[in-house]
Motif scaffolding. Structure first.
Motif, PDB file in Angstrom:
ATOM      1  N   GLU A  72       0.800  -1.163   0.071  1.00 22.17           N
ATOM      2  CA  GLU A  72       0.093   0.056   0.097  1.00 22.17           C
ATOM      3  C   GLU A  72       0.897   1.262   0.101  1.00 22.17           C
ATOM      4  O   GLU A  72       0.506   2.251  -0.678  1.00 22.17           O
ATOM      5  N   GLU A  73       1.826   1.365   0.927  1.00 23.96           N
ATOM      6  CA  GLU A  73       2.795   2.265   0.852  1.00 23.96           C
ATOM      7  C   GLU A  73       3.534   2.575  -0.501  1.00 23.96           C
ATOM      8  O   GLU A  73       3.853   3.676  -1.122  1.00 23.96           O
ATOM      9  N   GLU A  74       3.859   1.308  -1.227  1.00 17.69           N
ATOM     10  CA  GLU A  74       4.501   1.601  -2.487  1.00 17.69           C
ATOM     11  C   GLU A  74       3.674   2.125  -3.560  1.00 17.69           C
ATOM     12  O   GLU A  74       3.972   2.927  -4.319  1.00 17.69           O
ATOM     13  N   ARG A  75       2.378   1.595  -3.432  1.00 21.90           N
ATOM     14  CA  ARG A  75       1.341   2.228  -4.464  1.00 21.90           C
ATOM     15  C   ARG A  75       1.197   3.603  -4.206  1.00 21.90           C
ATOM     16  O   ARG A  75       1.088   4.446  -5.162  1.00 21.90           O
ATOM     17  N   ALA A  76       0.908   4.050  -2.804  1.00 24.59           N
ATOM     18  CA  ALA A  76       0.641   5.505  -2.661  1.00 24.59           C
ATOM     19  C   ALA A  76       2.032   6.359  -3.275  1.00 24.59           C
ATOM     20  O   ALA A  76       1.853   7.450  -3.604  1.00 24.59           O
ATOM     21  N   ALA A  77       3.273   5.939  -2.895  1.00 26.06           N
ATOM     22  CA  ALA A  77       4.365   6.591  -3.290  1.00 26.06           C
ATOM     23  C   ALA A  77       4.365   6.540  -4.826  1.00 26.06           C
ATOM     24  O   ALA A  77       4.737   7.692  -5.339  1.00 26.06           O
ATOM     25  N   GLU A  78       4.001   5.553  -5.573  1.00 26.54           N
ATOM     26  CA  GLU A  78       4.148   5.734  -7.064  1.00 26.54           C
ATOM     27  C   GLU A  78       2.869   6.612  -7.492  1.00 26.54           C
ATOM     28  O   GLU A  78       3.143   7.329  -8.429  1.00 26.54           O
ATOM     29  N   ILE A  79       1.623   6.471  -6.792  1.00 29.87           N
ATOM     30  CA  ILE A  79       0.788   7.730  -7.422  1.00 29.87           C
ATOM     31  C   ILE A  79       1.260   9.087  -7.169  1.00 29.87           C
ATOM     32  O   ILE A  79       0.858   9.940  -7.817  1.00 29.87           O
ATOM     33  N   LYS A  80       1.857   9.463  -6.043  1.00 32.22           N
ATOM     34  CA  LYS A  80       2.391  10.479  -5.645  1.00 32.22           C
ATOM     35  C   LYS A  80       3.221  11.103  -6.588  1.00 32.22           C
ATOM     36  O   LYS A  80       3.564  12.204  -7.023  1.00 32.22           O
ATOM     37  N   LYS A  81       4.229  10.202  -7.070  1.00 31.38           N
ATOM     38  CA  LYS A  81       5.279  10.441  -8.216  1.00 31.38           C
ATOM     39  C   LYS A  81       4.624  10.784  -9.370  1.00 31.38           C
ATOM     40  O   LYS A  81       4.940  11.685  -9.979  1.00 31.38           O
TER      41      LYS A  81
ATOM     42  N   ALA B  84       1.838  12.069  -9.861  1.00 34.16           N
ATOM     43  CA  ALA B  84       1.147  13.307  -9.678  1.00 34.16           C
ATOM     44  C   ALA B  84       2.331  14.513  -9.905  1.00 34.16           C
ATOM     45  O   ALA B  84       1.976  15.627 -10.485  1.00 34.16           O
ATOM     46  N   LEU B  85       3.345  14.254  -9.132  1.00 36.58           N
ATOM     47  CA  LEU B  85       4.225  15.475  -9.099  1.00 36.58           C
ATOM     48  C   LEU B  85       5.013  15.613 -10.650  1.00 36.58           C
ATOM     49  O   LEU B  85       5.133  16.589 -11.199  1.00 36.58           O
ATOM     50  N   ILE B  86       5.370  14.244 -11.265  1.00 35.68           N
ATOM     51  CA  ILE B  86       5.660  14.341 -12.764  1.00 35.68           C
ATOM     52  C   ILE B  86       4.598  15.259 -13.655  1.00 35.68           C
ATOM     53  O   ILE B  86       5.074  15.830 -14.525  1.00 35.68           O
ATOM     54  N   SER B  87       3.336  14.906 -13.514  1.00 32.28           N
ATOM     55  CA  SER B  87       2.364  15.376 -14.098  1.00 32.28           C
ATOM     56  C   SER B  87       2.378  16.958 -13.919  1.00 32.28           C
ATOM     57  O   SER B  87       2.141  17.814 -14.911  1.00 32.28           O
TER      58      SER B  87
ATOM     59  N   ALA C  89       4.723  18.724 -13.038  1.00 39.13           N
ATOM     60  CA  ALA C  89       5.833  19.169 -13.502  1.00 39.13           C
ATOM     61  C   ALA C  89       5.915  19.702 -15.080  1.00 39.13           C
ATOM     62  O   ALA C  89       6.277  20.580 -15.499  1.00 39.13           O
ATOM     63  N   GLU C  90       5.083  18.600 -15.453  1.00 44.99           N
ATOM     64  CA  GLU C  90       5.023  18.712 -17.171  1.00 44.99           C
ATOM     65  C   GLU C  90       4.189  19.927 -17.493  1.00 44.99           C
ATOM     66  O   GLU C  90       4.503  20.364 -18.269  1.00 44.99           O
ATOM     67  N   GLY C  91       3.086  19.796 -16.559  1.00 45.72           N
ATOM     68  CA  GLY C  91       1.983  20.901 -16.808  1.00 45.72           C
ATOM     69  C   GLY C  91       2.597  22.443 -16.716  1.00 45.72           C
ATOM     70  O   GLY C  91       2.512  23.393 -17.541  1.00 45.72           O
ATOM     71  N   GLU C  92       3.527  22.575 -15.642  1.00 47.02           N
ATOM     72  CA  GLU C  92       4.028  23.814 -15.521  1.00 47.02           C
ATOM     73  C   GLU C  92       5.172  24.182 -16.612  1.00 47.02           C
ATOM     74  O   GLU C  92       5.495  25.441 -16.969  1.00 47.02           O
ATOM     75  N   SER C  93       5.856  22.901 -16.941  1.00 46.79           N
ATOM     76  CA  SER C  93       6.833  23.265 -18.259  1.00 46.79           C
ATOM     77  C   SER C  93       5.954  23.609 -19.432  1.00 46.79           C
ATOM     78  O   SER C  93       6.488  24.548 -20.284  1.00 46.79           O
ATOM     79  N   GLN C  94       4.994  22.814 -19.883  1.00 45.13           N
ATOM     80  CA  GLN C  94       4.244  23.339 -20.940  1.00 45.13           C
ATOM     81  C   GLN C  94       3.649  24.772 -20.863  1.00 45.13           C
ATOM     82  O   GLN C  94       3.649  25.453 -21.747  1.00 45.13           O
ATOM     83  N   ALA C  95       3.034  25.034 -19.367  1.00 45.63           N
ATOM     84  CA  ALA C  95       2.591  26.418 -19.540  1.00 45.63           C
ATOM     85  C   ALA C  95       3.625  27.424 -19.665  1.00 45.63           C
ATOM     86  O   ALA C  95       3.588  28.463 -20.346  1.00 45.63           O
ATOM     87  N   ALA C  96       4.802  27.255 -19.110  1.00 41.67           N
ATOM     88  CA  ALA C  96       6.098  28.070 -19.424  1.00 41.67           C
ATOM     89  C   ALA C  96       6.428  28.349 -20.892  1.00 41.67           C
ATOM     90  O   ALA C  96       6.714  29.651 -21.270  1.00 41.67           O
ATOM     91  N   ILE C  97       6.424  27.238 -21.567  1.00 36.71           N
ATOM     92  CA  ILE C  97       6.750  27.119 -22.811  1.00 36.71           C
ATOM     93  C   ILE C  97       5.817  28.041 -23.857  1.00 36.71           C
ATOM     94  O   ILE C  97       6.056  28.849 -24.542  1.00 36.71           O
TER      95      ILE C  97
END
Length: 275
Positions: free
Chosen positions: A172-181, A183-186, A188-196
């Motif tokens: 369960e902890e591994e799945r939660a960490a994967e979900i959080k990861k 979300a953070l990647i998404s 960051a990608e959104g912010e990068s696209q917005a900046a571009i």
């Protein structure tokens, strides 16, 4: 009259004793003088009383066996509790009677042993991911044996695979960490696209302004007006802020500042065309 009555009664008794009705979905096995004779199919059948004997009648419909939870060790030494349901049917009633003693007990033991062996060849992760593949493998191995018993294994459904509490918590902890990861990647990608997108829009705006200044010198005055207006609006917004600071700019230098901005934009466009 009495002999005739006796003969009639004997014929009636013989008919009643020889007539056997087998219900739909069932089959019966007949022995004659202790040896296998024939199989009775659904409907009305006749046997020879005292000579023929029905030794078995069973259903040919699909049946199931509930395999109770079993303790199994995976390839990576994790103890699991696994339970399943086995679905089967009799295909050849003669083999199911003569080839094996206690058919259902044998099926239970065979299914349990095969289930343990297949899971022991996989890690915990593989067991969870490849459950359908395991079911097919178990099915093949079971039918390889039960075909000699006149039985077809239709399917084996693994109901639950239950790891220990400590392993469940880690998963369960591994799945939660994967979900959080993810979300953070998404994010960051959104912010990068917005900046571009923002940078591209700014670049386009500067190019449009520079082109307008180059082709229409009178538009410089319009640009000075727009910059001054934006400066005033920014000053109002700054003044409304609770943490506002007052910045004084020499009005005499503001014109020079505007000229520098216009000149820089024009030079940028000229250099871009030249390249």
């Amino acid at each position: 009259m009495e002999p005739i009555i006796a003969i009639v009664l004997a014929l009636i008794g013989y008919a009643l004793g020889s007539a056997k009705i087998i219900n739909e979905g069932n089959a019966a096995l007949v022995e004659r003088l202790g040896r296998r004779h024939r199989t009775l199919n659904p409907g009305l059948n006749f046997i020879v009383p005292l000579v023929d004997q029905i030794v078995m009648e069973d259903t040919t419909r699909e049946q199931y066996i509930d395999i109770k939870p079993q303790n199994v060790i995976t390839k990576d030494n994790i103890y699991l509790e696994v339970d399943a349901i086995l679905y089967w049917r009799i295909r050849e009633i003669e083999k199911s009677f003569y080839a094996i003693e206690n058919l259902q007990g044998a099926l239970m033991q065979l299914a349990t042993t095969t289930l343990r062996e297949i899971i022991a060849q996989n890690t915990l992760e593989e067991t969870n991911v490849t459950r359908e593949e395991m079911n097919r493998t178990i099915l093949r191995e079971l039918n390889a044996t039960t075909s000699d018993w006149g039985v077809e294994i239709i399917r084996l459904d693994i109901q639950r695979i239950t790891p220990p509490e400590s392993v469940r918590k880690s998963m369960e902890e591994e799945r939660a960490a994967e979900i959080k990861k993810r979300a953070l990647i998404s994010e960051a990608e959104g912010e990068s696209q917005a900046a571009i997108k923002k940078a591209e829009a700014t670049k386009t705006s500067m190019q449009i302004i520079a082109e307008g200044l180059r082709t229409n010198p009178e538009s410089k005055e319009i640009l000075r007006y727009l910059v001054a207006q934006e400066y005033i609006n920014a000053s109002y917004r700054l003044g409304e802020s609770a943490n506002a600071k007052v910045v004084f700019v020499d009005p005499g230098k503001s014109g020079d500042l505007m000229k520098e901005v216009i000149a820089e934009a024009t030079n940028t466009e000229s250099n871009g065309n030249g390249s």
